[in-house]
Design an enzyme around this catalytic site. Structure first.
Site, PDB file in Angstrom:
ATOM      1  N   GLY A 236       0.707  -1.126   0.027  1.00 48.18           N
ATOM      2  CA  GLY A 236       0.094  -0.082  -0.141  1.00 48.18           C
ATOM      3  C   GLY A 236       0.888   1.218   0.009  1.00 48.18           C
ATOM      4  N   ASP A 237       0.257   2.456   0.136  1.00 46.61           N
ATOM      5  CA  ASP A 237       0.763   3.722   0.108  1.00 46.61           C
ATOM      6  C   ASP A 237       0.401   4.466   1.403  1.00 46.61           C
ATOM      7  OD1 ASP A 237       1.607   6.439  -0.450  1.00 46.61           O
ATOM      8  OD2 ASP A 237       0.565   6.478  -2.416  1.00 46.61           O
ATOM      9  N   PHE A 238       1.416   4.801   2.328  1.00 50.40           N
ATOM     10  CA  PHE A 238       0.847   5.676   3.059  1.00 50.40           C
ATOM     11  C   PHE A 238       0.329   6.817   3.159  1.00 50.40           C
ATOM     12  CE2 PHE A 238       5.614   5.398   4.054  1.00 50.40           C
ATOM     13  CZ  PHE A 238       6.024   6.646   3.417  1.00 50.40           C
ATOM     14  N   HIS A 256      11.615  11.379   8.713  1.00 48.59           N
ATOM     15  CA  HIS A 256      12.579  12.140   7.975  1.00 48.59           C
ATOM     16  C   HIS A 256      13.019  12.277   6.463  1.00 48.59           C
ATOM     17  CE1 HIS A 256      16.030   9.043   8.690  1.00 48.59           C
ATOM     18  NE2 HIS A 256      15.129   8.682   7.941  1.00 48.59           N
TER      19      HIS A 256
END
Length: 346
Positions: A236-238, A256
């Site tokens: 998935g894609d956060f 970061h």
């Protein structure tokens, strides 16, 4: 990205000009190590000492020039001179072997490699524009560059293991995961931190969210550690969505890599997924104020030059969390240079 960066103290009485010049020569050693890793010298010398001519033939290098490299590597303990024009591997140098624990070879190839070298060649441009040196050099930001260069991407993932491998036990020891039922590691790479948490707490279930390209390796890691039945691995894609319903969400060395606007997007997705009593655990450098030394202050320049992100102070973390609908609960130090920034739903 993160790393343990420390400067050895100058010899007592070293004049300031010589101390500064000594700092600048670090570039020489870095590239010598890179050449050793690139040429695979540790593997070629693994079984027995070899002479320069044989090594030159196997590596396709100019024998007199290779001798100069080998002699320099021996001067700082990576090799040892076993005889005239003959070199052997030391225990330190053995850590550069391809199959050695700790992933030093891939880490050296990444940190001292050509593409990061190109990024640093544009460091002053980053200071002027705020744009990464990597984008100036290649036209691509870090993760786009890695997607287009699979070999560098594999080494980068291995380098993250090399840089962070010693940190995970410190995180597990510093924060009490025992009261939880489930932990979600968001952007957790191949899952080494989550594996350490699950191994220490057999009652826990885990979820790892990562890009599709990393999922297969993460599943392999969990299988090797006998954790597959307790760990769900999701591609998935956060930036888009984070799975809901877990008691703790971990972002280890994720924020970061990104600027404040991108971090807010990640944090808001986490906030949307968290129930009222859930905790968010951010594992990163927390920069101290003033002149206090900290490895993160130099790493922050790496973020500027290579990733486009930044290291942050406790106040900067608190401000980001507040903007995302979260509150900073406490900062928990670990035995390593990184801390755990614990946050909760407002």
């Amino acid at each position: 990205m993160t790393m343990a960066i420390a400067r050895a103290p100058a010899a007592e009485g070293t004049p300031p000009p010589l101390e500064l010049i000594g700092m600048a020569t670090a570039i020489w050693k870095a590239r010598a190590l890179y050449a050793a890793a690139h040429l695979g010298l540790a593997d070629l010398l693994a079984s027995e000492p070899r002479d320069v001519a044989a090594l030159a033939a196997q590596t396709g290098t100019h024998a007199p020039s290779l001798h100069r490299l080998l002699r320099a590597l021996a001067s700082f303990g990576v090799l040892t001179e076993a005889g005239p024009q003959r070199f052997a591997l030391t225990p330190l140098g053995a850590a550069l072997r391809r199959d050695a624990a700790g992933a030093a070879r891939s880490t050296v190839l990444t940190l001292a490699g050509d593409w990061q070298w190109q990024a640093w060649s544009h460091f002053l441009a980053s200071m002027t524009t705020g744009r990464t040196g990597l984008a100036t050099a290649t036209g691509q930001e870090l993760f786009a560059y890695l997607a287009a260069h699979p070999q560098d991407s594999v080494r980068f993932d291995e380098a993250m293991v090399g840089l962070y491998g010693g940190l995970w036990p410190s995180v597990v020891a510093a924060w009490d995961f025992a009261p939880l039922k489930s932990v979600a590691d968001i952007g957790g790479g191949v899952g080494l931190l989550l594996a350490a948490i699950l191994s220490a707490h057999p009652h826990l279930r885990g979820l790892l969210l990562e890009q599709a390209a990393t999922v297969a390796k993460a599943r392999e890691v969990m299988e090797q550690r006998g954790l597959s039945r307790r760990c769900e691995i999701v591609a998935g894609d956060f930036f888009a969505a984070v799975p809901s319903g877990h008691d703790a969400y971990v972002l280890a060395h994720v924020l970061h890599d990104w600027d404040d606007a991108q971090c807010l997007s990640i944090l808001r997705r986490c906030r949307e997924a968290m129930h009222r009593d859930a905790r968010l655990l951010i594992v990163e450098s927390v920069l101290p104020a003033g002149d206090a030394p900290h490895p993160g202050k130099l790493l922050d320049l790496v973020m500027l030059t290579v990733t486009g992100g930044r290291e942050r102070t406790e106040t900067e973390f608190a401000d980001l969390l507040t903007a995302a609908g979260l509150r900073l609960v406490r900062v928990v130090p670990t035995a390593a240079a990184q801390s755990i920034v614990e946050a909760a739903v407002v």
